[in-house]
Design a protein around this motif. Structure first.
Motif, mmCIF file in Angstrom:
data_model
loop_
_atom_site.group_PDB
_atom_site.id
_atom_site.type_symbol
_atom_site.label_atom_id
_atom_site.label_comp_id
_atom_site.label_asym_id
_atom_site.label_seq_id
_atom_site.Cartn_x
_atom_site.Cartn_y
_atom_site.Cartn_z
ATOM 1 N N UNK A 44 -37.379 54.300 -110.698
ATOM 2 C CA UNK A 44 -37.854 53.018 -109.844
ATOM 3 C C UNK A 44 -37.057 52.992 -108.444
ATOM 4 N N UNK A 45 -37.957 53.021 -107.538
ATOM 5 C CA UNK A 45 -37.533 52.781 -106.118
ATOM 6 C C UNK A 45 -37.806 51.704 -105.347
ATOM 7 N N UNK A 46 -36.469 51.121 -105.137
ATOM 8 C CA UNK A 46 -36.435 49.554 -104.885
ATOM 9 C C UNK A 46 -35.913 49.414 -103.683
ATOM 10 N N UNK A 47 -36.065 48.204 -102.954
ATOM 11 C CA UNK A 47 -35.606 47.775 -101.568
ATOM 12 C C UNK A 47 -36.569 46.740 -100.785
ATOM 13 N N UNK A 48 -35.889 46.084 -99.983
ATOM 14 C CA UNK A 48 -36.578 45.076 -98.988
ATOM 15 C C UNK A 48 -37.557 45.919 -98.351
ATOM 16 N N UNK A 49 -38.731 45.196 -98.056
ATOM 17 C CA UNK A 49 -39.786 45.504 -97.150
ATOM 18 C C UNK A 49 -39.357 46.168 -95.889
ATOM 19 N N UNK A 50 -39.979 47.372 -95.555
ATOM 20 C CA UNK A 50 -39.409 48.352 -94.559
ATOM 21 C C UNK A 50 -38.168 49.151 -94.701
ATOM 22 N N UNK A 51 -37.874 49.134 -95.829
ATOM 23 C CA UNK A 51 -36.748 50.186 -96.077
ATOM 24 C C UNK A 51 -36.951 51.426 -96.105
ATOM 25 N N UNK A 52 -38.401 51.990 -96.055
ATOM 26 C CA UNK A 52 -38.786 53.423 -96.253
ATOM 27 C C UNK A 52 -39.418 53.822 -97.637
ATOM 28 N N UNK A 53 -39.298 53.166 -98.825
ATOM 29 C CA UNK A 53 -39.438 53.633 -100.068
ATOM 30 C C UNK A 53 -41.256 53.920 -100.018
ATOM 31 N N UNK A 54 -42.231 53.102 -99.633
ATOM 32 C CA UNK A 54 -43.619 53.608 -99.525
ATOM 33 C C UNK A 54 -43.745 54.934 -98.683
ATOM 34 N N UNK A 55 -42.934 54.987 -97.736
ATOM 35 C CA UNK A 55 -43.020 56.275 -96.825
ATOM 36 C C UNK A 55 -42.496 57.492 -97.765
ATOM 37 N N UNK A 56 -41.365 57.308 -98.520
ATOM 38 C CA UNK A 56 -41.070 58.278 -99.441
ATOM 39 C C UNK A 56 -42.295 58.877 -100.294
ATOM 40 N N UNK A 57 -42.749 57.597 -100.929
ATOM 41 C CA UNK A 57 -44.010 57.926 -101.994
ATOM 42 C C UNK A 57 -45.056 58.759 -101.270
ATOM 43 N N UNK A 58 -45.380 58.509 -100.000
ATOM 44 C CA UNK A 58 -46.518 59.004 -99.451
ATOM 45 C C UNK A 58 -46.238 60.586 -99.071
ATOM 46 N N UNK A 59 -44.861 60.652 -98.799
ATOM 47 C CA UNK A 59 -44.411 62.359 -98.439
ATOM 48 C C UNK A 59 -44.651 63.121 -99.743
ATOM 49 N N UNK A 60 -44.303 62.462 -100.964
ATOM 50 C CA UNK A 60 -44.479 63.245 -102.190
ATOM 51 C C UNK A 60 -45.688 63.449 -102.551
ATOM 52 N N UNK A 61 -46.796 62.761 -102.113
ATOM 53 C CA UNK A 61 -48.315 63.149 -102.395
ATOM 54 C C UNK A 61 -48.784 63.885 -101.080
ATOM 55 N N UNK A 62 -47.972 64.181 -100.216
ATOM 56 C CA UNK A 62 -48.241 64.861 -98.934
ATOM 57 C C UNK A 62 -49.304 63.864 -98.071
ATOM 58 N N UNK A 63 -49.480 62.782 -98.321
ATOM 59 C CA UNK A 63 -50.332 61.996 -97.248
ATOM 60 C C UNK A 63 -49.478 61.896 -95.966
ATOM 61 N N UNK A 64 -48.182 62.060 -95.945
ATOM 62 C CA UNK A 64 -47.348 62.280 -94.969
ATOM 63 C C UNK A 64 -46.532 63.591 -94.928
ATOM 64 N N UNK A 65 -46.203 64.275 -93.784
ATOM 65 C CA UNK A 65 -45.222 65.292 -93.949
ATOM 66 C C UNK A 65 -43.987 64.933 -93.405
ATOM 67 N N UNK A 66 -42.824 65.259 -94.237
ATOM 68 C CA UNK A 66 -41.506 65.062 -93.756
ATOM 69 C C UNK A 66 -41.343 65.897 -92.591
#
Length: 321
Positions: A44-66
């Protein structure tokens, strides 16, 4: 358990306009994040809105490149591979989005939506694909006679079930679930979370479960990682995080979780002082120090590394004890 996903020191920055003042600035959305997920495990990846957790998820599926770091999927670094190399690897990692209304084409029929990944990857004959789609519908609690309906004919919970069926179509090893139940009614949330748990046991799936609802995360996760302003501040087994939180930010999050306890009805919930700092200009040292009740001078000067604490978890706090 063998490691399925190994994320090492990934970072992501975005360049944004400063608006009327002119020029541009850099947003540090994710900063030096590392974790791993074993086969069949849920993190589970938790935190307030804007903490970057969704960005981490999108990098893992390569919708975003780190911008930096490695993402090892079954030992293969997918962080910067080309689309040609990534295409067959996408079968191993799929994503469930927060809003099925945005992730499902409203013009396509439900059966075609679930069949599409099979067609894209050239799997099976037409009759084999339709049989698999019918089987997936049954597994997620939908009826075969609903395959001809467009998404608008489904309820919110049914649309998320449809999104789950689509994610399962390619038999992935890992599913990134980005706030998969936050848009649903509370009564429907439990049904979808239980469905995801049942499917995990049946298929041996691993999940990265991104959420801000700590109650949901506790129910489904084996381990939990807590993010604040782009960094992981605590990570460990679910029991350790929920019952013996070590980072002051984690303690605040846990204190805010609603509990059916009359004795707590009038107890004061601790809220961090001040506002979340801007990712355009993160504070030096510990990012939480401007809001932390136990911060000292070292917190303002030195960024604390993640280290093992008494609970067995790892916490990025100079004063975790």
């Amino acid at each position: 358990m063998t490691t399925l996903l190994d994320v090492r020191n990934i970072s992501k920055q975005f360049t944004v306009s400063r608006g009327v003042s002119g020029g541009s600035a850099t947003v540090h959305a994710v900063d030096d994040v590392s974790f791993s997920i074993a086969r069949g495990e849920t993190l589970g990846l938790v935190g307030e809105s804007g903490c970057g957790k969704s960005t981490v998820g999108k990098m893992i599926v390569r919708l975003l490149e780190p911008n930096a770091g490695k993402i090892l999927l079954e030992g293969t670094d997918i962080a910067h591979v080309s689309h040609r190399i990534m295409r067959p690897l996408r079968r191993k990692v799929q994503m469930i989005f927060q809003d099925p209304n945005g992730s499902l084409d409203p013009r396509q029929r439900a059966g075609d939506l679930v069949e599409e990944p099979l067609i894209v990857h050239g799997l099976g004959t037409a009759s084999e694909r339709r049989a698999k789609v019918a089987d997936l519908f049954a597994r997620v609690g939908l009826r075969a006679d609903q395959m001809g309906n467009v998404p608008s004919k489904f309820s919110g919970g049914q649309r998320q079930r449809l999104a789950i069926a689509r994610a399962l179509a390619l038999n992935p090893s890992l599913i990134v679930a980005d706030e998969p139940v936050s848009a649903l009614d509370v009564s429907i949330q439990a049904q979808v979370v239980n469905l995801m748990s049942d499917i995990q046991k049946e298929f041996g799936l691993a999940y990265l479960f991104v959420a801000h609802d700590l109650g949901v995360v506790q129910h489904i996760s084996n381990r939990v990682a807590v993010m604040y302003l782009g960094r992981i501040v605590e990570i460990g087994d679910t029991g350790a995080i929920y019952h013996r939180p070590s980072h002051p930010y984690t303690r605040t999050l846990m204190d805010a979780v609603p509990r059916p306890d009359p004795a707590r009805r009038h107890s004061r919930i601790r809220v961090p002082r001040g506002e979340v700092p801007s990712p355009l200009d993160p504070p030096p040292g510990c990012a939480f120090h401007p809001r932390c009740p136990i911060a000292t001078e070292i917190c303002r000067q030195m960024r604390p590394p993640l280290r093992r604490v008494a609970s067995g978890a790892e916490a990025a706090c100079h004063h975790a004890e």
